[in-house]
Design a protein around this motif. Sequence first.
Motif, short mmCIF file in Angstrom:
data_model
loop_
_atom_site.label_atom_id
_atom_site.label_comp_id
_atom_site.label_asym_id
_atom_site.label_seq_id
_atom_site.Cartn_x
_atom_site.Cartn_y
_atom_site.Cartn_z
N ASN A 126 32.65 39.31 40.28
CA ASN A 126 32.82 40.19 39.12
C ASN A 126 34.17 39.87 38.48
O ASN A 126 35.22 40.32 38.95
CB ASN A 126 32.75 41.66 39.57
N ALA A 127 34.15 39.10 37.41
CA ALA A 127 35.38 38.62 36.78
C ALA A 127 36.27 39.77 36.32
O ALA A 127 37.50 39.71 36.45
CB ALA A 127 35.05 37.71 35.61
N ASN A 128 35.67 40.83 35.79
CA ASN A 128 36.46 41.96 35.30
C ASN A 128 37.20 42.65 36.43
O ASN A 128 38.37 43.05 36.29
CB ASN A 128 35.55 42.98 34.60
N LEU A 129 36.54 42.80 37.56
CA LEU A 129 37.16 43.46 38.72
C LEU A 129 38.32 42.63 39.26
O LEU A 129 39.41 43.14 39.51
CB LEU A 129 36.10 43.66 39.81
N LEU A 130 38.07 41.33 39.41
CA LEU A 130 39.10 40.43 39.93
C LEU A 130 40.28 40.35 38.97
O LEU A 130 41.45 40.37 39.38
CB LEU A 130 38.50 39.04 40.16
N ASN A 131 39.98 40.30 37.69
CA ASN A 131 41.02 40.20 36.67
C ASN A 131 41.90 41.45 36.66
O ASN A 131 43.13 41.37 36.59
CB ASN A 131 40.36 40.02 35.30
N ALA A 132 41.27 42.62 36.76
CA ALA A 132 42.01 43.88 36.76
C ALA A 132 42.91 43.98 37.98
O ALA A 132 44.05 44.49 37.90
CB ALA A 132 41.03 45.05 36.73
N MET A 133 42.42 43.49 39.11
CA MET A 133 43.19 43.53 40.35
C MET A 133 44.45 42.68 40.24
O MET A 133 45.55 43.10 40.60
CB MET A 133 42.31 43.04 41.50
N VAL A 134 44.31 41.46 39.73
CA VAL A 134 45.46 40.55 39.60
C VAL A 134 46.43 41.06 38.54
O VAL A 134 47.65 41.01 38.72
CB VAL A 134 44.98 39.12 39.25
N LYS A 135 45.90 41.59 37.44
CA LYS A 135 46.77 42.11 36.38
C LYS A 135 47.59 43.29 36.88
O LYS A 135 48.79 43.41 36.57
CB LYS A 135 45.91 42.53 35.18
N LEU A 136 46.97 44.17 37.67
CA LEU A 136 47.69 45.31 38.24
C LEU A 136 48.81 44.84 39.15
O LEU A 136 49.93 45.36 39.12
CB LEU A 136 46.72 46.20 39.02
N ASN A 175 35.32 27.20 25.28
CA ASN A 175 34.70 28.52 25.15
C ASN A 175 34.63 29.28 26.47
O ASN A 175 33.69 30.01 26.74
CB ASN A 175 33.28 28.38 24.56
N GLU A 176 35.62 29.05 27.31
CA GLU A 176 35.70 29.77 28.58
C GLU A 176 36.99 30.59 28.59
O GLU A 176 38.08 30.05 28.39
CB GLU A 176 35.72 28.79 29.76
N GLU A 177 36.88 31.87 28.79
CA GLU A 177 38.06 32.72 28.79
C GLU A 177 38.84 32.57 30.10
O GLU A 177 38.27 32.67 31.18
CB GLU A 177 37.67 34.19 28.60
N ILE A 178 40.14 32.29 29.98
CA ILE A 178 40.99 32.13 31.14
C ILE A 178 41.40 33.51 31.66
O ILE A 178 41.88 34.35 30.90
CB ILE A 178 42.25 31.31 30.80
N SER A 179 41.22 33.76 32.94
CA SER A 179 41.56 35.05 33.53
C SER A 179 42.98 35.03 34.08
O SER A 179 43.62 33.97 34.18
CB SER A 179 40.58 35.38 34.66
N TRP A 180 43.47 36.21 34.46
CA TRP A 180 44.79 36.30 35.09
C TRP A 180 44.81 35.51 36.40
O TRP A 180 45.80 34.87 36.74
CB TRP A 180 45.16 37.75 35.35
N PHE A 181 43.72 35.56 37.13
CA PHE A 181 43.63 34.80 38.38
C PHE A 181 43.72 33.30 38.11
O PHE A 181 44.44 32.57 38.81
CB PHE A 181 42.30 35.13 39.08
#
Length: 209
Positions: free
Chosen positions: A136-146, A174-180
């Motif tokens: 779940n990219a949103n979950l992982l992203n939120a965790m790293v951002k926090l 066309n791929e969004e780079i995440s915080w991770f």
Amino acid sequence: MKEGEKKKRKTRSDKKREIKPTISIDLKNCLYRLSYITNQPVKDIVEILCEKGLQSRKVMEYLSQYFRRDYQFFNTTFFGQLERESLQRKYQSPKNERVSVRFTQLTYEDIRKLSDALDVTPSKATALLLDASVRNANLLNAMVKLFLHEQLDQSRMDELKRVMKYVNRNNPYNEEISWFNLLSFIFDEVKDTTTNVKVAINNWLGKKE
């Protein structure tokens, strides 16, 4: 004296329960990577991801396709179907390894309820939950951002946000780079022996200035 000793031996209500899920090598490597760039123990990473996964509707909606029994998620009931095949022996291969995690009694009970719905052991349910949570990219992203917000001052955080916006705005794939993804890239480029994320990011941003 003996009565006091008995009280000491009494199980504490906040005592954690250990589970050792078997996961794929790829998932284990991802967890160790996340552990490295956030400088947190793997067992803590696993615990946080599972706890967040249990609270995530997207994660539960994904897992619900495998439910053999009904599962209550807040105000939603996911209906199970007994004709579905149990995942207990699915996805087993020689390339799997065990990790260890300790849950609070409350989280352990949630894991056990999930295992009942999936018709698997708590260990297998933990492995499935962990895999679904990491995907779940949103979950992982939120965790790293926090985590970054806790480690960096606002000016450094703003600089990283500008980097993220630039990369995503000019990404030809066309791929969004995440915080991770960004943190992984920073650690690879800095190639610093330190596990201090603040030092690594400051060194990397310093090269850009």
